[in-house]
Motif scaffolding. Structure first.
Motif, PDB file in Angstrom:
ATOM      1  N   ARG A 122      12.690 -41.308   4.478  1.00  0.00           N
ATOM      2  CA  ARG A 122      12.035 -40.803   3.693  1.00  0.00           C
ATOM      3  C   ARG A 122      13.018 -41.623   2.424  1.00  0.00           C
ATOM      4  N   GLU A 123      14.381 -41.520   3.116  1.00  0.00           N
ATOM      5  CA  GLU A 123      15.859 -43.086   1.803  1.00  0.00           C
ATOM      6  C   GLU A 123      15.495 -43.438   0.601  1.00  0.00           C
ATOM      7  N   LYS A 124      15.376 -43.586  -0.292  1.00  0.00           N
ATOM      8  CA  LYS A 124      15.154 -44.512  -1.363  1.00  0.00           C
ATOM      9  C   LYS A 124      15.892 -45.469  -1.745  1.00  0.00           C
ATOM     10  N   THR A 125      15.089 -47.052  -1.152  1.00  0.00           N
ATOM     11  CA  THR A 125      15.077 -48.213  -0.539  1.00  0.00           C
ATOM     12  C   THR A 125      14.607 -48.643  -0.453  1.00  0.00           C
ATOM     13  N   ARG A 126      14.838 -50.224  -0.625  1.00  0.00           N
ATOM     14  CA  ARG A 126      13.961 -50.989  -0.511  1.00  0.00           C
ATOM     15  C   ARG A 126      14.612 -52.270   0.718  1.00  0.00           C
ATOM     16  N   LYS A 127      15.138 -51.233   1.416  1.00  0.00           N
ATOM     17  CA  LYS A 127      15.611 -52.642   2.164  1.00  0.00           C
ATOM     18  C   LYS A 127      14.711 -52.970   3.887  1.00  0.00           C
ATOM     19  N   ARG A 128      14.717 -53.975   4.000  1.00  0.00           N
ATOM     20  CA  ARG A 128      13.509 -54.606   5.474  1.00  0.00           C
ATOM     21  C   ARG A 128      12.997 -53.421   6.215  1.00  0.00           C
ATOM     22  N   ASN A 129      14.653 -53.100   7.036  1.00  0.00           N
ATOM     23  CA  ASN A 129      13.930 -51.782   7.949  1.00  0.00           C
ATOM     24  C   ASN A 129      13.021 -51.129   7.537  1.00  0.00           C
ATOM     25  N   TYR A 130      13.909 -50.755   6.494  1.00  0.00           N
ATOM     26  CA  TYR A 130      12.900 -49.300   6.143  1.00  0.00           C
ATOM     27  C   TYR A 130      12.123 -49.206   5.620  1.00  0.00           C
ATOM     28  N   VAL A 131      11.363 -50.571   4.867  1.00  0.00           N
ATOM     29  CA  VAL A 131      10.140 -51.035   4.537  1.00  0.00           C
ATOM     30  C   VAL A 131       9.056 -51.225   5.453  1.00  0.00           C
ATOM     31  N   ASP A 132       9.425 -51.825   6.717  1.00  0.00           N
ATOM     32  CA  ASP A 132       8.498 -51.604   7.835  1.00  0.00           C
ATOM     33  C   ASP A 132       8.712 -50.558   8.642  1.00  0.00           C
ATOM     34  N   ALA A 133       9.889 -50.214   8.382  1.00  0.00           N
ATOM     35  CA  ALA A 133       9.167 -48.770   9.195  1.00  0.00           C
ATOM     36  C   ALA A 133       8.258 -47.285   8.478  1.00  0.00           C
ATOM     37  N   ARG A 134       9.000 -47.504   7.093  1.00  0.00           N
ATOM     38  CA  ARG A 134       8.101 -46.256   6.210  1.00  0.00           C
ATOM     39  C   ARG A 134       6.215 -47.332   6.818  1.00  0.00           C
ATOM     40  N   ASN A 135       5.988 -48.371   6.748  1.00  0.00           N
ATOM     41  CA  ASN A 135       4.547 -48.918   6.967  1.00  0.00           C
ATOM     42  C   ASN A 135       4.145 -48.859   8.596  1.00  0.00           C
ATOM     43  N   VAL A 136       5.139 -49.317   9.578  1.00  0.00           N
ATOM     44  CA  VAL A 136       4.656 -48.120  10.643  1.00  0.00           C
ATOM     45  C   VAL A 136       4.348 -46.653  10.466  1.00  0.00           C
ATOM     46  N   PHE A 137       4.904 -46.227   9.463  1.00  0.00           N
ATOM     47  CA  PHE A 137       4.457 -44.779   8.983  1.00  0.00           C
ATOM     48  C   PHE A 137       2.932 -44.606   8.672  1.00  0.00           C
ATOM     49  N   TYR A 138       3.114 -45.129   7.449  1.00  0.00           N
ATOM     50  CA  TYR A 138       1.168 -45.211   6.843  1.00  0.00           C
ATOM     51  C   TYR A 138       0.399 -45.556   7.285  1.00  0.00           C
ATOM     52  N   GLY A 139       0.327 -46.967   7.774  1.00  0.00           N
ATOM     53  CA  GLY A 139      -0.460 -47.416   9.459  1.00  0.00           C
ATOM     54  C   GLY A 139      -0.888 -46.449  10.227  1.00  0.00           C
ATOM     55  N   ILE A 140      -0.439 -46.240  11.139  1.00  0.00           N
ATOM     56  CA  ILE A 140      -0.056 -44.759  12.054  1.00  0.00           C
ATOM     57  C   ILE A 140      -1.184 -43.352  11.571  1.00  0.00           C
ATOM     58  N   ALA A 141      -0.074 -43.124  10.188  1.00  0.00           N
ATOM     59  CA  ALA A 141      -0.696 -41.893   9.762  1.00  0.00           C
ATOM     60  C   ALA A 141      -2.684 -42.261   9.184  1.00  0.00           C
ATOM     61  N   ARG A 142      -2.843 -43.067   8.992  1.00  0.00           N
ATOM     62  CA  ARG A 142      -3.817 -43.142   8.193  1.00  0.00           C
ATOM     63  C   ARG A 142      -5.227 -43.682  10.042  1.00  0.00           C
ATOM     64  N   LYS A 143      -4.029 -43.956  10.719  1.00  0.00           N
ATOM     65  CA  LYS A 143      -5.477 -44.319  12.197  1.00  0.00           C
ATOM     66  C   LYS A 143      -5.066 -42.802  12.419  1.00  0.00           C
ATOM     67  N   LEU A 144      -4.210 -42.471  13.105  1.00  0.00           N
ATOM     68  CA  LEU A 144      -4.589 -40.498  13.758  1.00  0.00           C
ATOM     69  C   LEU A 144      -5.212 -39.559  12.355  1.00  0.00           C
ATOM     70  N   THR A 145      -4.568 -39.400  11.436  1.00  0.00           N
ATOM     71  CA  THR A 145      -5.067 -38.612  10.327  1.00  0.00           C
ATOM     72  C   THR A 145      -6.568 -39.134   9.790  1.00  0.00           C
ATOM     73  N   LYS A 146      -6.697 -36.976   9.058  1.00  0.00           N
ATOM     74  CA  LYS A 146      -7.554 -38.149   7.967  1.00  0.00           C
ATOM     75  C   LYS A 146      -7.175 -37.469   6.881  1.00  0.00           C
ATOM     76  N   HIS A 147      -5.398 -37.494   6.541  1.00  0.00           N
ATOM     77  CA  HIS A 147      -5.835 -37.343   4.760  1.00  0.00           C
ATOM     78  C   HIS A 147      -5.233 -38.631   4.754  1.00  0.00           C
ATOM     79  N   SER A 148      -5.260 -38.356   2.611  1.00  0.00           N
ATOM     80  CA  SER A 148      -5.927 -39.465   1.841  1.00  0.00           C
ATOM     81  C   SER A 148      -3.898 -39.907   2.089  1.00  0.00           C
TER      82      SER A 148
END
Length: 151
Positions: free
Chosen positions: A30-56
């Motif tokens: 949730r930290e506001k940064t554009r560092k690569r490791n944070y961005v990749d971790a957020r991408n994992v969150f987005y991808g898994i959340a879209r796969k496993l939930t029905k949230h918009s």
């Protein structure tokens, strides 16, 4: 449009995925940064959340204090990285496995619903679905990626 998720009434499934991704990456995504490791971790969150939930995308992005467009972009990047980066794929498989076991995902996939109820769908709806699938396949062939083949 960015929405703020009240952390007292937040979706518990997103909280479970969030905790798994944060543990896996040792970061607070949730930290506001554009560092690569944070961005990749957020991408994992987005991808898994879209796969496993029905949230918009709006709810998923709002959970991390981000815009819906950020969630859309993160999900696209998730698929691209899954198709091209072995290290990312291995880390994501672990997070996906752990998230699935936490959520005990039992809900039917909408694709299965269409398959199981194909005879109940009208001819016009069948044609629309076929056209959408053809367009999806054509678009993915042009990109040269197989989004669902994470071997």
């Amino acid at each position: 449009m960015k929405i703020d998720i009240n952390l007292e009434n937040h979706p518990t499934d997103l909280t479970e995925i969030y905790s798994v991704v944060c543990q896996m990456s040792n970061l607070d995504i949730r930290e506001k940064t554009r560092k690569r490791n944070y961005v990749d971790a957020r991408n994992v969150f987005y991808g898994i959340a879209r796969k496993l939930t029905k949230h918009s995308h709006e709810v998923i992005g709002g959970f991390l204090n981000r815009d819906h467009a950020t969630s859309v972009h993160g999900t696209r990047m998730f698929h691209i990285l899954m198709a091209s980066d072995q290290e990312f794929r291995d880390a994501t498989r672990f997070a996906l496995f752990k998230s699935c076991s936490l959520l005990d995902k039992n809900s039917q996939d909408p694709k299965d619903f269409v398959f199981l109820n194909w005879t109940k769908i009208t001819n016009v709806q069948q044609t629309e679905i076929c056209d959408l699938v053809k367009r999806y396949i054509k678009d993915n062939m042009e990109i040269g990626l197989k989004k669902e083949s994470y071997a």
